[in-house]
Design a protein around this motif. Structure first.
Motif, PDB file in Angstrom:
ATOM      1  N   GLY A 198       0.794  -1.226   0.000  1.00 47.74           N
ATOM      2  CA  GLY A 198       0.000   0.000   0.000  1.00 47.74           C
ATOM      3  C   GLY A 198       0.822   1.270   0.000  1.00 47.74           C
ATOM      4  N   PHE A 210     -13.757   3.939   5.573  1.00 44.65           N
ATOM      5  CA  PHE A 210     -13.429   3.016   4.492  1.00 44.65           C
ATOM      6  C   PHE A 210     -13.905   1.615   4.846  1.00 44.65           C
ATOM      7  N   VAL A 243     -13.565  -2.008   3.255  1.00 39.95           N
ATOM      8  CA  VAL A 243     -12.743  -2.678   2.245  1.00 39.95           C
ATOM      9  C   VAL A 243     -13.229  -4.109   2.055  1.00 39.95           C
ATOM     10  N   PHE A 254      -4.739  -0.060   4.344  1.00 42.64           N
ATOM     11  CA  PHE A 254      -6.062   0.446   4.650  1.00 42.64           C
ATOM     12  C   PHE A 254      -6.374   0.315   6.136  1.00 42.64           C
ATOM     13  N   LYS A 255      -6.077  -0.830   6.718  1.00 43.84           N
ATOM     14  CA  LYS A 255      -6.406  -1.081   8.113  1.00 43.84           C
ATOM     15  C   LYS A 255      -5.623  -0.185   9.060  1.00 43.84           C
ATOM     16  N   LEU A 299      -5.646   3.993   7.544  1.00 45.51           N
ATOM     17  CA  LEU A 299      -6.937   4.628   7.293  1.00 45.51           C
ATOM     18  C   LEU A 299      -8.055   4.066   8.162  1.00 45.51           C
ATOM     19  N   ALA A 326      -9.560   1.288   8.273  1.00 46.79           N
ATOM     20  CA  ALA A 326     -10.621   0.701   7.469  1.00 46.79           C
ATOM     21  C   ALA A 326     -11.197  -0.553   8.118  1.00 46.79           C
TER      22      ALA A 326
END
Length: 383
Positions: free
Chosen positions: A146, A192, A194, A261-262, A265, A267
């Motif tokens: 990422g 977010f 996902v 993401f986790k 952000l 998520a």
């Protein structure tokens, strides 16, 4: 009867809404008194944007982004603006539109491929006032953890000279420091969700590099190298995010994009079909139905692992509903779906024809119409 129709697209021939409306119209040809609700659905994999483009209030947005090799390409995503579905605008994004393996299938580059273009799409959505995101992360070409996406979002990944690294796994070799102070502040107000249907961690024998690296072109030596680079990324992340977790289920998805993401952000990583069903408030509809109809282009043993028909069936069985599935074809192993909540499934192809002909829109339409009508003639006869 009350009937709910939630079918995924029959890829290459019928969209989710097209298939759903064919099923609805076919039933009404036999009994025009039925109350039938059609909802387009998808499981978060490739084709999610196409499947959900027919939702009321959905508008397709196209922009120029960077592909996995940082070349300019066009990508599409959806902005859903329908307060009956969600109180805020929702961006529905497929990471594969910018960083998918099909974009570089003839030039796989496991070390250099970047998720930078995914960040391009997120920034565009932010510019349009979006604060809620649904992101499908299947079909990636990348192993960058990422870093590419986060770089585009303003995170500085720096070498020991204070220079930005290349936004890829290759760049992580030089990584010395991570600075999140310049990350786009609008992200603080965003949520977010996902769509992630794998549970692999970021690192280790079941991690991203070992399980998914080879299919992205990584040699055995590169697999080990990428795993080590992901370990390094995790350690550097821990210096600024104390509770960073490389073991969280799904962290290894999309070359470690799930990890980004986790941890960066905050998520939610969960089943793609669950996210979509929650978005559409499908449980409220299913609770009041008598029969639930689902399906997709192909039913096989993989359908039992997070695909649309099983997600729909599990929710339907929560309320003891009868579940019927229609599919373009069904493999010899498709009976496993009966153990997951689908009471009966029906492949729509009749006589033997070439695949190209079977996937023709009009042929698929007629095959589905005929099959649905025969199934419901039987249902009405038994009743």
């Amino acid at each position: 009867m009350n009937i709910a129709v939630l079918v995924d697209s029959f890829k290459g021939s019928l969209s989710s809404l097209e298939a759903g409306n064919i099923i609805k119209d076919s039933i009404l040809e036999i009994n025009d008194k039925e109350n039938i609700k059609v909802m387009p659905v998808a499981d978060g994999g490739e084709g999610m944007v196409e499947s959900l483009a027919d939702l009321k209030g959905a508008s397709e947005t196209e922009l120029v982004v960077k592909d996995p090799l940082l070349r300019n390409i066009k990508a599409k995503y959806i902005i859903l603006d329908n307060k009956n579905i969600h109180p805020e605008k929702v961006a529905i994004i497929e990471m594969s539109a910018a960083a998918g393996i099909t974009l570089i299938s003839d030039s796989l580059s496991p070390m250099e491929a970047s998720t930078y273009g995914v960040g391009d799409i997120i920034i565009d959505a932010l510019d349009r006032g979006v604060k809620s995101f649904i992101v499908g992360i299947g079909g990636s070409a990348t192993n960058d953890g990422g870093v590419g996406m986060l770089t585009r979002l303003g995170v500085d990944f720096l070498n020991d000279k204070g220079k930005k690294i290349h936004p890829s796994a290759l760049g992580i070799k030089e990584l010395d420091k991570i600075d999140i102070s310049n990350m786009d502040s609008r992200l603080n107000d965003c949520k977010f969700a996902v769509a992630c249907d794998v549970t692999n961690p970021l690192t280790g024998p079941n991690g991203s590099a070992h399980v998914f690296g080879p299919q992205k072109g990584a040699s055995p030596k590169q697999v080990e190298e990428i795993n080590d680079l992901h370990c390094k990324l995790y350690e550097k992340t821990r210096e600024i995010i104390n509770d960073a977790d490389s073991e969280y289920p799904g962290s290894g998805a999309a070359g470690g994009l799930g990890y980004a993401f986790k941890n960066y952000l905050d998520a939610e990583l969960s089943s793609g079909i669950k996210i979509i069903l929650d978005l559409l408030k499908a449980e409220d509809i299913i609770r009041e139905t008598d029969i639930v109809i689902t399906g997709e282009g192909r039913l096989d043993k993989q359908s039992a692992y997070g695909k649309t028909p099983i997600g729909v069936a599990k929710l339907a069985k929560k309320y003891g509903k009868t579940v019927i599935a229609f599919s373009g074809v069904a493999s010899n192993e498709a009976e496993v779906v009966n153990e997951e909540g689908i009471d009966a499934f029906f492949p729509i192809i009749g006589e033997v024809i070439e695949l190209k002909e079977a996937m023709d829109k009009e042929v698929a339409r007629e095959n589905l119409r005929r099959c649905v009508k025969q199934v419901f003639r039987l249902i009405y006869k038994i009743k």
